[in-house]
Enzyme design. Structure first.
Site, PDB file in Angstrom:
ATOM      1  CE1 TYR A 394     -41.607  24.139  -6.250  1.00  0.00           C
ATOM      2  CE2 TYR A 394     -43.407  25.344  -7.297  1.00  0.00           C
ATOM      3  CZ  TYR A 394     -42.070  25.252  -6.940  1.00  0.00           C
ATOM      4  OH  TYR A 394     -41.209  26.269  -7.256  1.00  0.00           O
ATOM      5  CE  LYS A 524     -46.302  28.277 -11.777  1.00  0.00           C
ATOM      6  NZ  LYS A 524     -46.189  27.385 -10.632  1.00  0.00           N
TER       7      LYS A 524
HETATM    8  C1  PLP Z   1     -45.425  27.728  -9.447  1.00  0.00           C
HETATM    9  C2  PLP Z   1     -46.072  27.571  -8.154  1.00  0.00           C
HETATM   10  C3  PLP Z   1     -45.714  28.367  -7.049  1.00  0.00           C
HETATM   11  C4  PLP Z   1     -44.591  29.365  -7.125  1.00  0.00           C
HETATM   12  O1  PLP Z   1     -44.834  30.408  -8.015  1.00  0.00           O
HETATM   13  P1  PLP Z   1     -43.616  31.242  -8.622  1.00  0.00           P
HETATM   14  O2  PLP Z   1     -44.270  32.316  -9.414  1.00  0.00           O
HETATM   15  O3  PLP Z   1     -42.816  30.287  -9.440  1.00  0.00           O
HETATM   16  O4  PLP Z   1     -42.839  31.774  -7.475  1.00  0.00           O
HETATM   17  C5  PLP Z   1     -46.385  28.186  -5.876  1.00  0.00           C
HETATM   18  N1  PLP Z   1     -47.371  27.268  -5.782  1.00  0.00           N
HETATM   19  C6  PLP Z   1     -47.744  26.498  -6.813  1.00  0.00           C
HETATM   20  C7  PLP Z   1     -48.860  25.518  -6.637  1.00  0.00           C
HETATM   21  C8  PLP Z   1     -47.105  26.611  -8.026  1.00  0.00           C
HETATM   22  O5  PLP Z   1     -47.448  25.825  -9.051  1.00  0.00           O
END
Ligand code: PLP
Length: 695
Positions: A394, A524
């Site tokens: 993801y 994050k």
């Molecule tokens: C959450 C996430 C993203 C995307 O980040 P957003 O701030 O939601 O756009 C990309 N890569 C990984 C591994 C993630 O967990």
């Protein structure tokens, strides 16, 4: 049941008299009311234990009351406690307060002194108020200079996220004792003006001035006429308090509007799953409008590593907001951005020296992809423009990032016409917790060898694949990948957006393998979840190559620049979060959480319907054999007082690092009981709406 915290602008502001008067009014209105002094200093020895002067006064007024922590020395709580060899801690005092609150009617908790009166070397009365989250009644001592004290107190309450329910002005010294040489005439003017000015200030902030109590000549505790006079003056205030928050219908209206007009993540606009309204959060707990407290098992999707309401982070954002919340990054720079980059470079794997600040994880992935493409253009190998990614991955929801996600769970078929076609390799089969097996790397090796000429970069979530299936693979895979990328001249791009900043037990998951990727994305937990921010870090080689391009290949410029790039507010939050992390025993905390998750989730291992249980760092996963009904599981978890949102076949927890032992146990037992209940009820946990915990 309702409760208020009564505090003053100062010591001797008249709180105790006001509380006594209010208790008396409530009694006369037939409203059961209780006064509580969480801490009282200056107590004397009575026949039935320590006697608290304030409570004695309440009793004379006809009220009921009690003291929770009493000390003999008449001074500030922290000092009195220290002198008597005791320690006051906000957490335990707050717990005592919650227990002492009356079931029915009104409870008035009366502080000691003003907001910043210390309870111990670290915590103050304001921290106790934050922990209790009660509306506050501010008693203002009517004297020269009180407007300043009142306004500062209102500011402090607002900054602490507290609601002021109202103010009461109180004159506690006789006019003969005039302030600082003012004449009696001038004093009368000052006192009257204080009331007017305070009412005006209150109006601006939506905090009414509820009463203006003059000095009561000859006030004596046994004088019934005096009490009656005070009661009459405080009656409107008491009515205001009993009505406060009562006719609050916002909750229902808000949810209806939300349902009608707001799109939530991955939901239908017309037939959305139910949502719950959050009104606050503190530590590892989320509070719903109805007062339910939920232990957060998700860290709000990886990001709230320090939990909620961390004072250091809140202050950093407030200070920065007042100073400079945003300014364009084109042609301008600022301290928060530079300081953040300095901190990142200290923590990132060695060799990542150039940082691009973006606004979310997905945007970081987009920028990183463009960086990889521009790198090869600049190097004169523009044909290397595709990406190799892992199944089960993801990487975000924007088009470029989505093209790197697992083709099935990422719903590539839905967007087949617009998504760039990437090259996929099967999910690494080597478990983190099993010996590395050579065969596991073979699919990656053969794919890279076959596609090296057209591949710009391999993109992976190092060691932990997150939202695509919560899979943990062996760090040796990453070491092999680094070596092979070097051999075949392919860039290695690490997406540490979920794994970064300690979640796995290492600062970055790359640290398990000791590798430095060519490009790395973080997001994050970067700001501790205070706000959205991400960063793309690149090696000198990547930056230098892009910068050396001729006019036909970008002229050395990296072609990306979002409006909110380097947002000072987000950067300040990130600096504070990284400082907090580095200063905290995060490794020990994560190790502790890991051990608790391992033992706590172990009973699920043999349960019916469970495929696998795995734990790494502060991530615990129960993988079911079949996909779960999110709504039903969520409902069950809320009934158990926890916030856990399953996804696909996985029921997983990744709590804030500050979670307590007890809260952690609540999380793992909820998962175990949900799994057991699901086994009994055809795959979906049922019933038991019993154990809601109210705050
Ligand atoms: C959450 C996430 C993203 C995307 O980040 P957003 O701030 O939601 O756009 C990309 N890569 C990984 C591994 C993630 O967990």
């Amino acid at each position: 049941m309702s409760a208020f915290f009564v505090t003053g602008t100062d010591t001797d502001a008249g709180k105790t008299t006001v509380t006594a008067g209010l208790l008396r009014v409530f009694a006369s209105m037939g409203v059961p009311a209780l006064g509580v002094k969480p801490v009282q200093t200056g107590c004397t020895d009575g026949a039935e234990g320590p006697e608290a002067p304030d409570v004695e006064l309440w009793k004379k007024a006809g009220g009921r009351g009690r003291v929770l922590h009493s000390f003999r020395v008449p001074c500030s709580p922290h000092l009195a406690a220290r002198m008597e060899g005791a320690t006051l801690r906000v957490e335990s005092v707050a717990r005592d307060c919650r227990r002492a609150a009356a079931e029915n009617g009104v409870t008035l908790f009366e502080g000691a002194g003003g907001l910043h009166v210390p309870l111990n070397d670290e915590e103050s009365m304001l921290d106790l108020m934050r922990a209790l989250r009660l509306p506050v009644l501010l008693v203002v001592a009517n004297r020269l200079g009180c407007l300043n004290h009142a306004v500062l107190s209102l500011d402090a309450l607002e900054n602490a996220g507290l609601t002021a329910a109202g103010m009461i002005l109180c004159r506690t010294v006789p006019s003969s004792r005039t302030d600082a040489g003012t004449s009696a005439e001038a004093e009368t003017l000052i006192l009257a003006d204080n009331a007017e000015s305070l009412a005006r200030e209150g109006k601006k902030r939506g905090v009414p001035l509820l009463a203006d109590i003059p000095y009561m000549e000859g006030f004596s505790c046994s004088d019934k006429a005096m009490w009656d006079k005070l009661t009459a003056m405080l009656e409107p205030a008491a009515r205001h308090l009993t009505a406060f928050g009562r006719n609050d219908s916002r909750g229902g209206e808000l949810l209806a509007f939300d349902r009608a007009h707001l799109w939530h993540p991955y939901t239908s606009a017309m037939h959305p799953l139910p949502v719950r309204e959050v009104t606050g959060a503190c530590g590892a707990k989320i509070f719903l409008r109805d007062g339910t407290a939920l232990v957060d098992g998700m860290s709000s999707w990886w990001c709230r590593v320090h939990g909620y309401g961390n004072a250091h982070l809140v202050r950093a954002v407030q200070k920065q907001a007042a100073r400079l919340s945003h300014v364009m990054f084109g042609g301008l720079t600022h301290e928060p951005a530079v300081e953040l980059c300095r901190r990142l470079m200290r923590l990132l794997p060695q060799g990542l020296e150039h940082v691009f600040l973006a606004d979310s994880g997905s945007v970081a992935v987009e920028a990183a992809m463009k960086m990889a493409v521009q790198f090869w253009q600049s190097a004169g190998q523009g044909e290397k423009s595709r990406f190799v990614a892992l199944r089960g991955a993801y990487h975000g929801d924007t088009l470029g990032a989505m093209s790197l996600c697992d083709p099935v769970t990422g719903m590539h078929s839905l967007f087949s016409g617009v998504l760039p076609k990437q090259i996929f390799v099967e999910r690494p089969s080597c478990r983190f917790d099993a010996p590395f097996n050579e065969a596991a790397f073979a699919p990656m090796e053969s794919t890279l060898r076959a596609h090296a000429a057209e591949t710009a970069a391999v993109v992976v979530e190092p060691v932990v694949q997150g939202a695509g299936g919560m899979w943990f693979y062996h760090p040796e895979y990453l070491r092999r990948l680094r070596a092979l990328c070097d051999e075949l001249d392919i860039l290695l791009m690490a997406d540490e957006i979920a794994t970064g900043f300690g979640r796995t037990g290492r600062m970055f998951a790359c640290d398990f393998a000791g590798v430095t990727p060519d490009i790395m994305c973080v997001g994050k937990a970067l700001t501790g979840g205070m706000m959205t921010l991400s960063a793309v870090a690149a090696t000198r080689r990547v930056a230098e190559t892009i910068s050396g391009a001729d006019e036909a290949h970008g002229g050395g410029l990296f072609m990306h620049g979002p409006t909110f790039m380097g947002n000072p507010l987000a950067c300040a939050a990130a600096c504070a979060s990284l400082d907090e992390l580095v200063a905290s025993p995060w490794q020990e905390r994560v190790r502790h959480i890991e051990a608790a998750l391992k033992s706590g989730l172990a009973p699920c291992r043999n349960a019916e319907g469970v495929n696998d249980v795995r734990v790494l760092g502060a991530i615990g996963v129960v993988e079911m054999k079949k996909g779960v009904n999110v709504e039903a599981w969520q409902e069950y978890f809320v009934s158990k007082g926890v916030w856990i949102r399953p996804f696909g076949r996985t029921v997983y927890v990744m709590p804030p690092f500050v979670i307590s032992e007890e809260e952690l146990f609540q999380l793992t037992s909820a998962v175990c009981s949900a799994v057991a209940s699901a086994a009994l009820h055809g795959g979906t946990p049922a019933g038991e709406n019993d154990r809601r915990e109210f705050c």
